[in-house]
Design a protein around this motif. Structure first.
Motif, PDB file in Angstrom:
ATOM      1  N   SER A  61     -25.481  -6.132  35.534  1.00 36.77           N
ATOM      2  CA  SER A  61     -26.868  -5.876  34.716  1.00 36.77           C
ATOM      3  C   SER A  61     -28.164  -6.470  35.327  1.00 36.77           C
TER       4      SER A  61
ATOM      5  N   ASP B 123     -29.958  -6.634  39.552  1.00 42.64           N
ATOM      6  CA  ASP B 123     -30.053  -5.723  40.516  1.00 42.64           C
ATOM      7  C   ASP B 123     -29.751  -6.386  41.839  1.00 42.64           C
TER       8      ASP B 123
ATOM      9  N   SER C 171     -35.902  -0.771  42.187  1.00 41.54           N
ATOM     10  CA  SER C 171     -35.173  -0.266  41.126  1.00 41.54           C
ATOM     11  C   SER C 171     -33.572   0.003  41.638  1.00 41.54           C
TER      12      SER C 171
ATOM     13  N   LEU D 224     -27.944   4.736  34.027  1.00 39.03           N
ATOM     14  CA  LEU D 224     -28.769   3.477  33.633  1.00 39.03           C
ATOM     15  C   LEU D 224     -29.639   3.098  34.677  1.00 39.03           C
TER      16      LEU D 224
ATOM     17  N   LEU E 203     -32.357   0.074  36.113  1.00 41.43           N
ATOM     18  CA  LEU E 203     -32.739  -1.316  36.094  1.00 41.43           C
ATOM     19  C   LEU E 203     -34.073  -1.164  37.041  1.00 41.43           C
ATOM     20  N   ARG E 204     -35.136  -1.847  36.575  1.00 34.19           N
ATOM     21  CA  ARG E 204     -36.304  -1.854  37.439  1.00 34.19           C
ATOM     22  C   ARG E 204     -37.218  -2.910  37.242  1.00 34.19           C
TER      23      ARG E 204
ATOM     24  N   GLU F 170     -34.376  -2.713  31.602  1.00 32.91           N
ATOM     25  CA  GLU F 170     -33.626  -1.777  31.483  1.00 32.91           C
ATOM     26  C   GLU F 170     -33.694  -0.509  30.830  1.00 32.91           C
ATOM     27  N   TYR F 171     -33.372   0.606  31.261  1.00 40.47           N
ATOM     28  CA  TYR F 171     -33.580   2.105  30.572  1.00 40.47           C
ATOM     29  C   TYR F 171     -32.195   2.508  30.688  1.00 40.47           C
ATOM     30  N   GLU F 172     -31.725   3.139  29.433  1.00 40.38           N
ATOM     31  CA  GLU F 172     -30.406   3.920  29.318  1.00 40.38           C
ATOM     32  C   GLU F 172     -30.961   5.274  28.643  1.00 40.38           C
TER      33      GLU F 172
END
Length: 341
Positions: free
Chosen positions: A224, A226, A276, A316, A318-319, A327-329
């Protein structure tokens, strides 16, 4: 050389209530070789070592063959020969791997309005040099390189199995799709001799066959965070699918205090500056690999929108945003996660 291992850190079997039946005793084998500039792993279950060795050998031989076809580094690859020989009015007959990867690439280019574009090679080469020298490409060179970029400049004839490059001196780069495609073909090689319970890992581009014996899936560890070697704290449970991750934790450069990724936006010709990591689940390796590259360029909102309209895919992202990791899902990503007790 290939090696056999008995353990694997990030991939393991699931026991307990999630069990499937197996009619014959299978042994786990793992082999490793370097191809396409990265470490490849073949993890498989077979009835004996002879079959396991033959299956892995066939897979690695095929990957080596595909690299000779698809590489943009090898001056004698079929891809580079196509770039040298083709031009306006000069369609060139190509092999099925070139045709398949270019057709897929063109389809995704249209779908993303050029966020994915294999004609980006002239610009990518400038940024490779920029990373080595830690100096931005000069505007004149960048403008000249960009003039040779554009997916609409590639004309494909499926019927004639030809490719025509519509400008002189165009160069193609299949780096965002070739590993996933080769991993798909490697798994097919295993299946030809009856090895269906297998995993192909092309250094982050993973293609999965049937699950290990007495399980319902392969346990794939992700982080979770980066960092390149971040703590594995989330797991996916997958079979007969693929997963790919695109990021720039290692391949980037800081110039004049600004961070530039090795991933270049084909629409601007500039290395991405929004750090990202994108993980994509898709029905096959070629799709997962190319979508991960495209979404890195598109960004979270357009990327998630794209994924949510594609059956069998999830994402998924991660940025880094304003000094924190966001986090974007996609809608279905959690469906593939193994819930830890």
């Amino acid at each position: 050389m290939s090696y056999v291992y008995q353990t694997c850190l990030l991939l393991s079997t699931i026991t307990g209530n999630q069990q499937c039946t197996e009619s014959e005793i299978l042994t786990r084998y793992e082999f490793q070789e370097v191809h396409m500039g990265v470490q490849w792993r073949v993890l498989l279950y077979a009835t004996n070592e002879v079959i396991a060795n033959k299956a892995s050998q066939n897979a690695f031989v095929r990957v080596k063959e595909l690299n000779k076809i698809l590489s943009d580094y090898d001056p004698e690859s079929e891809l580079n020969k196509l770039c040298r020989l083709s031009g306006p009015g000069k369609p060139i007959k190509v092999s099925r791997p070139i045709l398949d990867t270019l057709k897929k690439s063109q389809s995704l280019s249209k779908e993303t309005n050029g966020a994915f574009d294999v004609t980006i090679s002239p610009v990518v080469r400038l940024w490779r040099r920029a990373r080595r020298r830690k100096k931005l490409p000069d505007s004149q060179s960048l403008q000249a390189a960009r003039s040779m970029v554009g997916y609409k400049l590639v004309r494909i004839s499926d019927q004639n199995q030809t490719v025509e490059l519509m400008k002189e001196n165009m160069r193609l780069d299949l780096g965002g799709i070739a590993k996933g495609y080769a991993a798909d073909i490697a798994l097919e090689e295993l299946k030809k001799i009856g090895v269906n319970r297998a995993m192909i890992d092309a250094s982050g581009d993973i293609v999965l066959g049937d699950p290990p014996p007495n399980t319902c899936g392969w346990k794939i560890g992700i982080s979770s965070g980066d960092e390149q070697k971040g703590k594995i704290d989330r797991y996916l449970l997958l079979h007969n699918t693929a997963v790919a991750t695109s990021g720039d934790a290692l391949q980037h450069v800081v110039i004049n205090g600004k961070r530039y990724s090795h991933i270049v936006d084909p629409r601007t010709g500039v290395g991405l500056t929004d750090q990202s990591r994108v993980t994509v689940i898709a029905p096959d390796g070629m799709t997962a690999d190319s979508l991960a590259s495209a979404i890195s360029v598109l960004g979270p909102e357009p990327g998630i929108k794209l994924i949510n309209h594609k059956p069998g895919t999830a994402c998924l992202i991660l940025r880094h945003e304003n000094g924190r990791l966001v986090e974007y899902e996609s809608a279905c990503f959690s469906c593939y996660e193994l819930k830890q007790n």
